[in-house]
Enzyme design. Structure first.
Site, PDB file in Angstrom:
ATOM      1  N   ASN A   1     -39.108  77.377 -21.231  1.00 57.86           N
ATOM      2  CA  ASN A   1     -39.263  75.686 -21.377  1.00 57.86           C
ATOM      3  C   ASN A   1     -39.594  75.410 -22.771  1.00 57.86           C
ATOM      4  O   ASN A   1     -40.493  75.986 -23.356  1.00 57.86           O
ATOM      5  CB  ASN A   1     -40.291  75.320 -20.262  1.00 57.86           C
ATOM      6  CG  ASN A   1     -40.083  75.318 -19.009  1.00 57.86           C
ATOM      7  OD1 ASN A   1     -38.656  75.929 -18.705  1.00 57.86           O
ATOM      8  ND2 ASN A   1     -40.863  74.859 -18.152  1.00 57.86           N
ATOM      9  N   GLY A   2     -38.985  74.354 -23.231  1.00 56.98           N
ATOM     10  CA  GLY A   2     -39.489  73.791 -24.463  1.00 56.98           C
ATOM     11  C   GLY A   2     -38.183  73.774 -25.344  1.00 56.98           C
ATOM     12  O   GLY A   2     -37.028  73.879 -25.061  1.00 56.98           O
TER      13      GLY A   2
ATOM     14  N   CYS B   1     -38.208  72.135 -17.867  1.00 56.76           N
ATOM     15  CA  CYS B   1     -37.413  72.601 -17.033  1.00 56.76           C
ATOM     16  C   CYS B   1     -38.489  73.222 -16.108  1.00 56.76           C
ATOM     17  O   CYS B   1     -39.918  73.268 -16.202  1.00 56.76           O
ATOM     18  CB  CYS B   1     -36.594  73.631 -17.512  1.00 56.76           C
ATOM     19  SG  CYS B   1     -35.730  73.143 -19.073  1.00 56.76           S
TER      20      CYS B   1
ATOM     21  N   ARG C   1     -38.592  67.494 -11.194  1.00 56.01           N
ATOM     22  CA  ARG C   1     -38.796  67.477 -12.576  1.00 56.01           C
ATOM     23  C   ARG C   1     -37.230  67.385 -13.005  1.00 56.01           C
ATOM     24  O   ARG C   1     -37.151  66.869 -14.179  1.00 56.01           O
ATOM     25  CB  ARG C   1     -39.194  68.737 -13.228  1.00 56.01           C
ATOM     26  CG  ARG C   1     -40.620  68.930 -12.820  1.00 56.01           C
ATOM     27  CD  ARG C   1     -41.075  70.439 -12.895  1.00 56.01           C
ATOM     28  NE  ARG C   1     -40.960  70.950 -14.394  1.00 56.01           N
ATOM     29  CZ  ARG C   1     -42.160  71.041 -15.128  1.00 56.01           C
ATOM     30  NH1 ARG C   1     -43.269  70.786 -14.690  1.00 56.01           N
ATOM     31  NH2 ARG C   1     -41.969  71.157 -16.481  1.00 56.01           N
TER      32      ARG C   1
ATOM     33  N   GLU D   1     -40.014  44.039 -12.997  1.00 54.42           N
ATOM     34  CA  GLU D   1     -39.357  44.992 -12.156  1.00 54.42           C
ATOM     35  C   GLU D   1     -39.948  45.567 -11.035  1.00 54.42           C
ATOM     36  O   GLU D   1     -39.507  45.970 -10.255  1.00 54.42           O
ATOM     37  CB  GLU D   1     -38.336  45.810 -13.192  1.00 54.42           C
ATOM     38  CG  GLU D   1     -39.142  46.650 -13.771  1.00 54.42           C
ATOM     39  CD  GLU D   1     -38.085  47.630 -14.686  1.00 54.42           C
ATOM     40  OE1 GLU D   1     -36.942  47.791 -14.204  1.00 54.42           O
ATOM     41  OE2 GLU D   1     -38.921  48.294 -15.947  1.00 54.42           O
TER      42      GLU D   1
ATOM     43  N   LYS E   1     -40.786  45.110 -17.767  1.00 53.32           N
ATOM     44  CA  LYS E   1     -41.638  45.909 -16.892  1.00 53.32           C
ATOM     45  C   LYS E   1     -42.419  45.215 -15.824  1.00 53.32           C
ATOM     46  O   LYS E   1     -42.609  45.792 -14.508  1.00 53.32           O
ATOM     47  CB  LYS E   1     -42.621  46.815 -17.722  1.00 53.32           C
ATOM     48  CG  LYS E   1     -42.241  47.818 -18.922  1.00 53.32           C
ATOM     49  CD  LYS E   1     -41.959  49.135 -17.950  1.00 53.32           C
ATOM     50  CE  LYS E   1     -40.448  49.088 -17.656  1.00 53.32           C
ATOM     51  NZ  LYS E   1     -39.246  49.512 -18.655  1.00 53.32           N
TER      52      LYS E   1
ATOM     53  N   GLU F   1     -39.883  43.643 -23.530  1.00 46.61           N
ATOM     54  CA  GLU F   1     -39.991  44.703 -22.772  1.00 46.61           C
ATOM     55  C   GLU F   1     -41.214  44.784 -21.749  1.00 46.61           C
ATOM     56  O   GLU F   1     -41.011  45.275 -20.644  1.00 46.61           O
ATOM     57  CB  GLU F   1     -40.224  46.171 -23.511  1.00 46.61           C
ATOM     58  CG  GLU F   1     -40.365  47.641 -22.984  1.00 46.61           C
ATOM     59  CD  GLU F   1     -39.511  47.874 -21.865  1.00 46.61           C
ATOM     60  OE1 GLU F   1     -38.339  47.180 -21.794  1.00 46.61           O
ATOM     61  OE2 GLU F   1     -39.698  48.742 -21.215  1.00 46.61           O
TER      62      GLU F   1
ATOM     63  N   LYS G   1     -32.146  54.430 -10.948  1.00 43.61           N
ATOM     64  CA  LYS G   1     -32.573  55.030 -12.157  1.00 43.61           C
ATOM     65  C   LYS G   1     -31.173  55.105 -13.133  1.00 43.61           C
ATOM     66  O   LYS G   1     -31.187  54.882 -14.359  1.00 43.61           O
ATOM     67  CB  LYS G   1     -32.912  56.430 -12.010  1.00 43.61           C
ATOM     68  CG  LYS G   1     -33.503  57.402 -12.950  1.00 43.61           C
ATOM     69  CD  LYS G   1     -34.840  56.518 -13.570  1.00 43.61           C
ATOM     70  CE  LYS G   1     -35.195  56.888 -15.014  1.00 43.61           C
ATOM     71  NZ  LYS G   1     -36.393  55.965 -15.630  1.00 43.61           N
TER      72      LYS G   1
ATOM     73  N   HIS H   1     -40.330  24.589 -27.740  1.00 42.30           N
ATOM     74  CA  HIS H   1     -38.955  23.883 -27.473  1.00 42.30           C
ATOM     75  C   HIS H   1     -38.741  23.975 -25.837  1.00 42.30           C
ATOM     76  O   HIS H   1     -37.513  23.893 -25.651  1.00 42.30           O
ATOM     77  CB  HIS H   1     -37.948  24.433 -28.377  1.00 42.30           C
ATOM     78  CG  HIS H   1     -38.307  24.327 -29.874  1.00 42.30           C
ATOM     79  ND1 HIS H   1     -38.064  23.229 -30.124  1.00 42.30           N
ATOM     80  CD2 HIS H   1     -38.706  25.255 -30.709  1.00 42.30           C
ATOM     81  CE1 HIS H   1     -38.744  23.376 -31.734  1.00 42.30           C
ATOM     82  NE2 HIS H   1     -38.940  24.453 -31.872  1.00 42.30           N
TER      83      HIS H   1
ATOM     84  N   TRP I   1     -33.203  72.415 -17.695  1.00 36.22           N
ATOM     85  CA  TRP I   1     -32.649  70.798 -17.670  1.00 36.22           C
ATOM     86  C   TRP I   1     -32.397  70.783 -19.250  1.00 36.22           C
ATOM     87  O   TRP I   1     -32.942  70.985 -20.127  1.00 36.22           O
ATOM     88  CB  TRP I   1     -33.874  70.021 -17.516  1.00 36.22           C
ATOM     89  CG  TRP I   1     -33.493  68.537 -17.563  1.00 36.22           C
ATOM     90  CD1 TRP I   1     -32.933  67.643 -16.481  1.00 36.22           C
ATOM     91  CD2 TRP I   1     -33.741  67.359 -18.641  1.00 36.22           C
ATOM     92  NE1 TRP I   1     -32.640  66.584 -16.582  1.00 36.22           N
ATOM     93  CE2 TRP I   1     -33.045  66.223 -17.889  1.00 36.22           C
ATOM     94  CE3 TRP I   1     -34.217  67.330 -19.712  1.00 36.22           C
ATOM     95  CZ2 TRP I   1     -33.428  64.934 -18.309  1.00 36.22           C
ATOM     96  CZ3 TRP I   1     -34.348  65.978 -20.443  1.00 36.22           C
ATOM     97  CH2 TRP I   1     -33.814  65.067 -19.601  1.00 36.22           C
TER      98      TRP I   1
HETATM   99  C1  F6R Z   1     -36.040  49.202 -16.876  1.00 35.12           C
HETATM  100  C2  F6R Z   1     -34.807  50.180 -16.748  1.00 35.12           C
HETATM  101  C3  F6R Z   1     -33.532  49.704 -17.003  1.00 35.12           C
HETATM  102  C4  F6R Z   1     -32.676  50.622 -17.702  1.00 35.12           C
HETATM  103  C5  F6R Z   1     -31.349  49.994 -17.840  1.00 35.12           C
HETATM  104  C6  F6R Z   1     -30.278  50.849 -18.732  1.00 35.12           C
HETATM  105  O1  F6R Z   1     -36.842  49.830 -16.791  1.00 35.12           O
HETATM  106  O2  F6R Z   1     -34.977  51.236 -16.524  1.00 35.12           O
HETATM  107  O3  F6R Z   1     -33.352  48.492 -17.313  1.00 35.12           O
HETATM  108  O4  F6R Z   1     -33.179  50.441 -19.070  1.00 35.12           O
HETATM  109  O5  F6R Z   1     -30.660  50.006 -16.567  1.00 35.12           O
HETATM  110  O6  F6R Z   1     -30.383  52.192 -18.295  1.00 35.12           O
HETATM  111  P1  F6R Z   1     -29.903  53.387 -19.375  1.00 35.12           P
HETATM  112  O7  F6R Z   1     -30.880  53.479 -20.597  1.00 35.12           O
HETATM  113  O8  F6R Z   1     -29.921  54.619 -18.536  1.00 35.12           O
HETATM  114  O9  F6R Z   1     -28.499  52.975 -19.841  1.00 35.12           O
END
Ligand code: F6R
Length: 655
Positions: free
Chosen positions: A127-128, A2, A27, A535, A532, A528, A650, A551, A101
């Site tokens: 915070n914490g 926060c 933040r 994307e 990364k 993963e 996000k 295969h 937060w």
């Molecule tokens: C990849 C990424 C997305 C999310 C996905 C699920 O870096 O951020 O693939 O992982 O949209 O999002 P959450 O976890 O918010 O359900």
């Protein structure tokens, strides 16, 4: 994570606090508030709290003696707090402010900071996370304190009140009972005494009506800085909050307190001995300061993983017992479970794939993972003997929420794992495990992913302990090893040169496609890594179980196709190496993630990204870090916007 801002000087504190808090908006927060000590002779003296959104006051304000200490708090954005302050201004030149937060308790006015003690004379922002807040609250309740919020923070206010009051009644027996007229020292003594009782992480700023003109700030494991001005001083959780006013700051260290007045700042240790302050002149731009000096939020968040992991794992094993009260299942109910079903999307799905393996090995419970978007239409075989685990960092992913509803409709118990307190999944699931990773601003999930893995490990340990599938000694060893991961990751992050050098090579920058290979628990790590890379760099990346490569995907291999192999120490290590030899025989450019000390890997790869040696099942966290950095540096070298990749959001709130 926060935001804290405090001000003491000549200006109207409310303005400084609002502008400072606005600088910390990046933040993330869900409520905000300020406390201002009213100057004598000003017009707006309120006898009671006026909260912006509801009537959940937090102690009484006092208007006799020194000026009144008055709060304004609101849920939502700072604009709501500003409106409340415009409607009923607070004048005064000493104040503390906070953007919260939510971690303990939902985002409500009552839970918003500042919090007060019973007398209403003391206000505090924090915070914490205070780990032992529940036992402290119980103790304070027995002593007659009453609480108005669900937060761990309020406990600190009442604890300080206790030590403040003791100084009236007890003979001095040590540094905590200070008989002195130095402004702020009595409050600092009470704060120092409280600090000795607190377990966990905190940065706090406190003011007291009987110490007008001073603020006491303190920290442990949570950042806090002091901004030095001319006849004014500031305290803040992060440098951007004070940059408009000063570029001279003091970095507070763990277990240090600062007494701020308009005239000066004194830094003390918890024995109230004066310390030499660490001074810093900030040359960064405001934008760079928001990113903590990192070029991008993504890089900052990659570097925040040690802290995030610590927060996720904090206090999860006490006297040998795995602490997961959120699960709300007793041993008999856990014994009655016949399967775990994990639903999630994207990166969270990969965390689920890792957990699937761990759950089955540790808790010997059949575990299935499905993408939420498939699960919701799949007519899944689940019932009241199924534990459904919904993983979503944002808590808002539409498909995962639909999956949660579907699972509950079929009688399953649903646990959510999320990073966002009060998000929708927390209202729809039966229980919630928070990852406490702090706000993640970069669209690509990094610290939330590794924190999810840590939280899932704790869940698997809990099930294993209840079902008796792991010996007590083994549970303790695993938890110890888990607890060592933050430190190991922090060390890893110091050595990125090989990754950076590799990422800027032609083979990476100009690649059209790439292949990530792993076996066992290395498969979801490879998935993963591939996600990364694709994307944020827009290079196509495919992840495959290494043994499956022949295969089909082997047809893709050519000198232009980088192959990234997960070759950490594991039961299948030799098999991975055989698969890597197959691609090398076809002139692929190979990069390997391998265990420190394994020099033979250099024979098989152009680049080796070494990670610390940990048990196979705990390796995904350390093995993921270089893949995050590789994707990051390749994307940067290609000129991509890593924080906001095209077409992505996000939180994905639509199907
Ligand atoms: C990849 C990424 C997305 C999310 C996905 C699920 O870096 O951020 O693939 O992982 O949209 O999002 P959450 O976890 O918010 O359900």
């Amino acid at each position: 994570m926060c935001g804290i801002v405090g001000y003491v000087g000549d200006r109207q504190a409310a303005e400084v606090l609002l502008s400072g808090l606005a600088r910390l908006e990046y933040r993330g927060y869900d409520s905000a508030g300020v406390a201002i000590l009213h100057d004598h002779g000003h017009d707006h003296n309120h006898d009671h709290d006026v909260d912006a959104d509801d009537d959940a006051g937090n102690g009484n304000s006092n208007s006799n003696g020194n000026g009144a200490l008055t709060l304004r708090k609101s849920v939502g954005k700072l604009a709501a707090l500003r409106e409340a302050l415009d409607a009923e201004p607070l004048s005064g030149s000493v104040g503390i402010g906070h953007t919260r937060w939510a971690t303990h308790g939902r985002p409500t006015v009552a839970n918003a900071h500042p919090h007060r003690d019973c007398s209403g004379d003391l206000a505090l922002v924090h915070n914490g996370i205070i780990e032992n807040y529940a036992s402290l609250r119980e103790e304070l309740r027995r002593e007659g304190h009453s609480f108005l919020s669900d937060t761990d923070t309020e406990v600190i206010a009442h604890l300080i009140e206790t030590y403040w009051n003791e100084q009236d009644t007890k003979q001095p027996t040590g540094s905590e009972y200070v008989q002195t007229s130095q402004p702020g020292l009595r409050l600092a003594a009470a704060v120092a005494a409280a600090m000795r009782r607190l377990k966990g992480a905190y940065a706090i700023a406190v003011m007291h009506r009987d110490e007008p003109g001073t603020i006491v700030a303190a920290r442990k494991d949570s950042p806090l800085i002091v901004g030095l001005g001319q006849d004014e001083n500031f305290v803040a959780s992060d440098i951007p909050a004070v940059l408009e006013y000063t570029r001279e700051v003091v970095i507070l260290h763990d277990d240090e307190l600062a007494i701020l007045s308009a005239d000066g700042v004194t830094v003390l240790n918890t024995c109230l001995e004066e310390q030499e302050p660490e001074l810093l002149h900030v040359a960064w731009s405001l934008e760079a300061a928001e990113k903590g000096g990192y070029e991008d939020f993504m890089l900052k968040e990659i570097h925040e993983q040690p802290t995030a992991l610590r927060e996720t794992l904090r206090g999860r094993l006490v006297d040998g017992v795995v602490q997961l009260s959120e699960l709300e299942l007793d041993d008999a109910e856990i014994a009655g479970l016949n399967q775990v079903f994990i639903i999630a999307c994207g990166t969270s799905y990969h965390a689920g794939r890792i957990a699937e393996i761990v759950m089955e090995v540790w808790a010997r419970i059949p575990t299935e993972v499905q993408a939420s978007s498939e699960f919701r239409y799949a007519d899944p075989i689940i019932d009241e003997h199924t534990l459904v685990v919904a993983i979503t960092q944002s808590g808002e992913t539409a498909d995962t929420l639909a999956g949660v509803r579907e699972a509950r409709a079929r009688g399953a118990k649903v646990m959510a794992i999320t990073n966002v307190v009060g998000s929708r999944v927390t209202r729809e699931a039966d229980g919630v495990i928070y990852t406490h990773a702090g706000p993640e601003i970069g669209v690509a999930a990094t610290k939330t992913f590794t924190s999810q893995i840590a939280a899932l490990n704790i869940l698997a340990l809990k099930l294993a302990q209840s079902k008796g599938t792991l010996e007590q000694r083994v549970i303790e060893d695993i938890y110890d090893e888990l607890s060592s991961l933050p430190e190991l990751v922090a060390n890893q992050l110091l050595h990125q040169d090989e990754i950076q050098a590799c990422a800027s090579g032609d083979c990476c920058i100009n690649a059209c496609t790439s292949l990530f290979l792993g076996r066992g628990i290395g498969v979801p790590v490879a998935m993963e890594g591939a996600l990364k890379l694709k994307e944020i760099s827009y290079i196509h990346a495919e992840a495959y179980p290494a043994g499956e490569m022949k295969h089909g995907p082997i047809a893709l291999i050519s000198p232009e196709v980088p192959v990234i192999g997960i070759a950490t120490n594991a039961a299948t290590y030799e098999k991975v190496i055989s698969n890597i030899e197959e691609v090398r025989a076809r002139d692929a450019q190979v990069m390997l993630v391998g265990t420190e000390g394994n020099e033979e890997l250099r024979h098989y790869a152009e680049h080796v990204f070494y990670v610390p040696e940990v048990s196979e099942l705990l390796s995904p966290i350390v093995a993921t870090v270089p893949l995050q950095l590789l994707a990051y540096y390749i994307a940067k070298a290609r000129g991509c916007n890593v924080d906001q990749p095209r077409n992505l959001a996000k939180s994905v709130t639509v199907e």
